[in-house]
Design a protein around this motif. Structure first.
Motif, mmCIF file in Angstrom:
data_model
loop_
_atom_site.group_PDB
_atom_site.id
_atom_site.type_symbol
_atom_site.label_atom_id
_atom_site.label_comp_id
_atom_site.label_asym_id
_atom_site.label_seq_id
_atom_site.Cartn_x
_atom_site.Cartn_y
_atom_site.Cartn_z
ATOM 1 N N GLY A 86 34.776 32.203 33.626
ATOM 2 C CA GLY A 86 33.555 32.541 32.895
ATOM 3 C C GLY A 86 32.986 33.892 33.249
ATOM 4 N N ALA A 87 33.683 34.671 34.067
ATOM 5 C CA ALA A 87 33.162 35.995 34.430
ATOM 6 C C ALA A 87 33.283 36.966 33.254
ATOM 7 N N THR A 88 32.387 37.923 33.217
ATOM 8 C CA THR A 88 32.459 38.924 32.167
ATOM 9 C C THR A 88 33.687 39.792 32.415
ATOM 10 N N LEU A 89 34.382 40.099 31.356
ATOM 11 C CA LEU A 89 35.623 40.836 31.522
ATOM 12 C C LEU A 89 35.439 42.284 31.128
ATOM 13 N N LEU A 140 44.906 36.941 33.537
ATOM 14 C CA LEU A 140 45.123 38.016 32.548
ATOM 15 C C LEU A 140 44.664 37.552 31.177
ATOM 16 N N HIS A 141 43.860 38.402 30.527
ATOM 17 C CA HIS A 141 43.356 38.071 29.195
ATOM 18 C C HIS A 141 43.760 39.143 28.212
ATOM 19 N N ASP A 142 43.563 38.825 26.972
ATOM 20 C CA ASP A 142 43.717 39.833 25.935
ATOM 21 C C ASP A 142 42.511 40.740 25.978
ATOM 22 N N LEU A 144 42.237 42.208 33.067
ATOM 23 C CA LEU A 144 42.386 41.312 34.220
ATOM 24 C C LEU A 144 40.995 40.870 34.691
ATOM 25 N N CYS A 145 40.882 39.543 34.842
ATOM 26 C CA CYS A 145 39.607 39.070 35.408
ATOM 27 C C CYS A 145 39.619 39.388 36.893
ATOM 28 N N LEU A 146 38.657 40.170 37.331
ATOM 29 C CA LEU A 146 38.627 40.593 38.734
ATOM 30 C C LEU A 146 38.201 39.461 39.651
ATOM 31 N N CYS A 189 35.967 35.460 30.809
ATOM 32 C CA CYS A 189 37.150 34.800 31.346
ATOM 33 C C CYS A 189 37.176 33.357 30.889
ATOM 34 N N GLU A 190 38.337 32.969 30.406
ATOM 35 C CA GLU A 190 38.464 31.589 29.942
ATOM 36 C C GLU A 190 38.384 30.633 31.115
#
Lengths: 681, 205
Positions: free
Chosen positions: B32-35, B20-22, B13-15, B28-29
């Protein structure tokens, strides 16, 4: 892509994990740093917080725990952190003070602690700042250098002092002055020449009386000498004198709380040990002469100031001389009168005169002192001479001295006589007792003159049974005047057509003139004549008896002319016993006596000859003086008749015969030297 | 496994934007945050900040907070002394506010955080639910934790009459600031999801 991505992601994760582990260790630096900082803060705080001392106070009123500071010179050194009733004495309070850590030397033996609260008293208002800020504790260090303080023994328990110590660092000098009464309050100033040099630190009651602990400031310590005298000063002193009313007021503090003054003889050793004992005198005079002395005995303040000698002056009358009257030598102040008192018999005044050291050598046994007080006006024909000393001398009187010649050095308290003036020294007098007809403007001090030279004065005038008697003091040098042939007469102002005589009497009043001749015997009682005797009285010369019918304008001193040159004068005249005429004694200057021969003719001068003729009116006159004052002319026909002898008788004609004026005899016997006498060149 | 979770489902999860990402994606698509599946190094960092904050709380409470210099007399008071002062003078409300804001809250917050950390650390899964409530509370009260600093800052800037009265910040103020900031950071670093992880793993065992 997804798969690869997954693989890639795993690899990335693994890498991140590795990097993470590295940073993971670094993470623990955060609490370590925090611990360091927090620890340092706490350490620093408690390190700065300092140490505790306990001071026992009599009361802790106004103290607030955690707030009341310990101050030194306005610096806060710490504050009260705890207060509790003293374990040993429940009337007291133990106050714990936490002293700032920088201040190391507070807990040292000898340091004094004082509670400073607002204090309002007559002599001081202190601690005003504490009204708003509350009381505080002040520390007074025992030493004035950090080193000395550091070396002192460490003490953590103190007992507070009650009174503000006069000295910080124990500077200055503490002296004990004892007195009978406690008129001076603690805190009162100590004065040296009215200058505040210290203060009364403490007043203690002892079984002998009162003891003042006096503190002198360090910079004034040298003023105190072993023989210093202390006396009490009141704030207010009034004295009335010629110069006016002098109200002296010291500082208000002295006025209210009293004060102690002292002065010191210059060459007494200085005092440098504490608690030297002195006696406190009631006043300045006492400090000089001890107790019980008459108050007339006053002394000069400068007694101790300078070195010098003291001599005693005796005088009949104190006059303008007073305590402090200056002594002058050639106009330079050389000393002062310190004290005066009556002598044992009460007939003379004795004054103690202080002479400064640098003038002391000028005084020897030939020295004479004279009064130069007031104004001396010498009025004469040549003008008015006013002698006056300094204004101070006029007001307070003054004494001068002169030393005419070398003499033996005088000792301390040598007795001298004070002369009323400088002349008085040179003069000793013999008394002449005079009887006068009138006093008129004659007075004590009127002069007695011999040929215009003052030789004495009237010392007293008394009226005794209608007789006016005067005692004349005549200078010893003129004692020969005490002679039965001496004449005293009064000289008064004479204003005449041709002369103004004795103009000085305008200022000084009339004076007595005196004239004498040899041959009498000693006498000291004289009658004073109201008539001025002729100038020629007792002069050597030829005296002739000249009779005339009428006196006319002639009188005593009317001149005798020969060829209109005065050669003599009328000395006296009187009515003949039978009333037939006037008999005059005519004096002829011995120098000119040779012109008078037995056949000489005398006639009145001063007549105005009026010759009325066809050609007009011719008026012949003698000199103006003779015209008014009259005079006698003498003519001699020939030189072959014998010279006139003493008391030769002649007749005075009113007018000359015409031929008399033509007579031009050649007369032998003229003394050239004598005749040249009246020549100017 | 009791519940499905991002871990079990391989999702991240991008905070920042909550997309929600794989799990394979690192950025993050959308934003752009680091996941990260979990906050990286959450536990040690949180522990470190918490410890640091705890250490700073000591001087913050022991050292004076304010120096009130009135009439040349300095009056230093610590936070608790201030509270006691107000209590003595009957200002209970003020005393309560200062006490809560300056003493209770920071301590409570830190204590709670430490408690949470301990839950994760020692895998006390039975307390996880309580911990969740606490997380909510500390997020709520965290806003007020700088109250005391505001009070001091306000006083310092307002009471500057020089000779009459001056207020200076004491050392404690700085320590307090540091403690508060570190607490915030510690709370920020703490990942509450770790608590679910332990419950899950416990159940698995």
């Amino acid at each position: 892509v997804g798969y690869n991505g997954l693989e890639e992601g795993d690899v990335m994760a693994q890498l991140a994990e590795k990097r993470g582990r590295k940073t993971l260790y670094l993470v623990w630096l955060i609490p370590l740093v925090a611990m360091a900082i927090a620890g340092w803060m706490i350490f620093k705080y408690y390190d700065n917080k300092g140490y505790d001392i306990v001071i026992t106070f009599n009361d802790a009123e106004g103290f607030v725990v955690g707030k009341t500071p310990l101050m030194y010179n306005g610096f806060k050194l710490g504050h009260i952190t705890n207060m509790e009733v003293s374990l040993h004495d429940i009337s007291k309070v133990d106050v714990t003070i936490t002293v700032d850590h920088e201040t190391k030397a507070v807990a040292r033996e000898g340091n004094l602690f004082l509670k400073v609260a607002p204090k309002l008293s007559l002599t001081e208002v202190t601690g005003l700042s504490t009204i708003l800020s509350g009381a505080y504790i002040e520390v007074f260090p025992a030493h004035n250098t950090i080193e000395a303080l550091q070396q002192a023994k460490e003490v953590f328990h103190f007992t507070a002092i009650e009174e503000r110590p006069v000295s910080v660092f124990n500077k200055g000098l503490n002296v004990i002055v004892t007195s009978d009464e406690a008129d001076v309050k603690a805190g009162a100033p100590v004065l040296y020449k009215q200058f505040n040099v210290g203060s009364v630190a403490e007043v203690r009651l002892t079984h002998q009386g009162v003891e003042y602990q006096i503190h002198l400031d360090q910079k004034y310590m040298h003023l105190l000498k072993k023989d210093s005298k202390f006396w009490q000063t009141n704030g207010f002193e009034a004295s009335a004198s010629l110069a006016g009313v002098d109200v002296e007021m010291s500082s208000l503090a002295t006025f209210v709380a009293g004060g102690i003054s002292f002065d010191s003889p210059p060459h007494s050793p200085t005092v440098d040990s504490h608690n030297q004992q002195y006696k406190l005198y009631k006043n300045y005079t006492e400090s000089r002469f001890g107790q019980g002395e008459d108050d007339d005995t006053v002394s000069d303040e400068n007694y101790f100031e300078q070195e010098g000698i003291r001599v005693v002056l005796t005088m009949d009358n104190l006059g303008a001389i007073n305590r402090g009257t200056p002594l002058y030598y050639k106009g330079i102040p050389a000393g002062k009168v310190q004290a005066y008192q009556l002598d044992k018999n009460g007939t003379q005044v004795e004054a103690t005169l202080f002479i400064m050291k640098k003038f002391a050598h000028l005084v020897n046994d030939s020295t004479f002192f004279y009064d130069i007080s007031g104004v001396d006006v010498q009025a004469g024909l040549e003008g008015v001479e006013i002698k006056m000393g300094t204004i101070e001398a006029i007001v307070t009187g003054g004494i001068a001295f002169k030393t005419p010649h070398e003499g033996a050095t005088v000792k301390e308290m040598h007795t001298f006589r004070l002369y009323p003036d400088e002349k008085a020294y040179h003069e000793t007098f013999v008394n002449a007792y005079l009887t006068l007809q009138y006093i008129r403007d004659l007075k004590v001090g009127s002069k007695i003159k011999l040929d215009d030279y003052t030789i004495g004065h009237i010392a007293s005038i008394t009226i005794n049974k209608g007789k006016i008697e005067a005692i004349a003091k005549i200078n010893t040098a003129y004692a020969f005047l005490l002679n039965s042939k001496t004449l005293f007469w009064r000289e008064r102002l004479v204003v005449d057509v041709d002369q103004v005589k004795n103009i000085e009497t305008l200022f000084g009043g009339s004076y007595l003139a005196v004239q004498t001749t040899d041959g009498g015997h000693y006498a000291d009682h004289f009658n004073v004549s109201e008539i001025t005797p002729p100038k020629t009285l007792n002069e050597p010369g030829l005296r002739l008896k000249v009779t005339t019918d009428r006196l006319g304008s002639l009188g005593v001193d009317s001149p005798l002319f020969y060829r209109q040159m005065p050669i003599g004068s009328i000395e006296s005249y009187q009515l003949k016993a039978d009333g037939t005429g006037i008999e005059m004694v005519v004096y002829v200057d011995p120098c000119y006596a040779y012109v008078i021969h037995t056949d000489s003719k005398f006639y009145m001068a001063g007549a105005i000859g009026v010759d009325v003729s066809l050609f007009g009116v011719k008026i012949e006159t003698e000199t103006i003086t003779t015209m008014i004052r009259g005079g006698i002319n003498v003519v001699t026909p020939k030189g072959d008749s014998p010279r006139a002898t003493e008391m030769e008788k002649f007749f005075l004609y009113n007018d000359p015969d015409d031929d008399w004026l033509e007579w031009k005899p050649v007369l032998p016997g003229g003394d050239e030297a004598c005749l040249q006498r009246d020549r100017l060149i | 496994m009791q519940w499905k979770s991002d871990l079990s489902e391989g999702k991240t999860l991008c905070l920042a934007c909550e997309m929600l990402h794989d799990v394979s994606q690192t950025t993050c698509e959308r934003c752009g945050a680091t996941l990260h599946q979990r906050k990286p190094h959450s536990l040690p960092l949180s522990w470190a900040y918490a410890m640091a904050a705890l250490l700073f709380l000591i001087p913050a409470n022991v050292l004076p907070m304010m120096n009130v210099i009135s009439m040349g007399v300095e009056d230093r008071s610590t936070i608790l002394e201030g509270v006691i002062y107000f209590l003595k003078h009957g200002e209970y409300g003020l005393a309560a506010v200062i006490f809560i804001a300056s003493v209770a809250v920071p301590f409570f917050k830190l204590a709670t955080l430490i408690f949470l950390l301990l839950i994760v650390h020692f895998q006390l899964s039975q307390n996880a639910r309580v911990g969740l409530t606490m997380v909510k509370i500390i997020h709520f009260i965290g806003k007020w934790s700088m109250l005391d600093i505001f009070v001091v800052a306000l006083m310092v800037s307002m009471v500057q009459f020089q000779a009459l009265a001056t207020i200076e910040t004491g050392l404690a103020a700085f320590a307090f600031c540091a403690a508060v900031v570190l607490t915030i950071m510690a709370v920020e670093k703490f990942d509450p999801r770790l608590m679910w992880d332990i419950t899950d793993s416990k159940k698995e065992m």
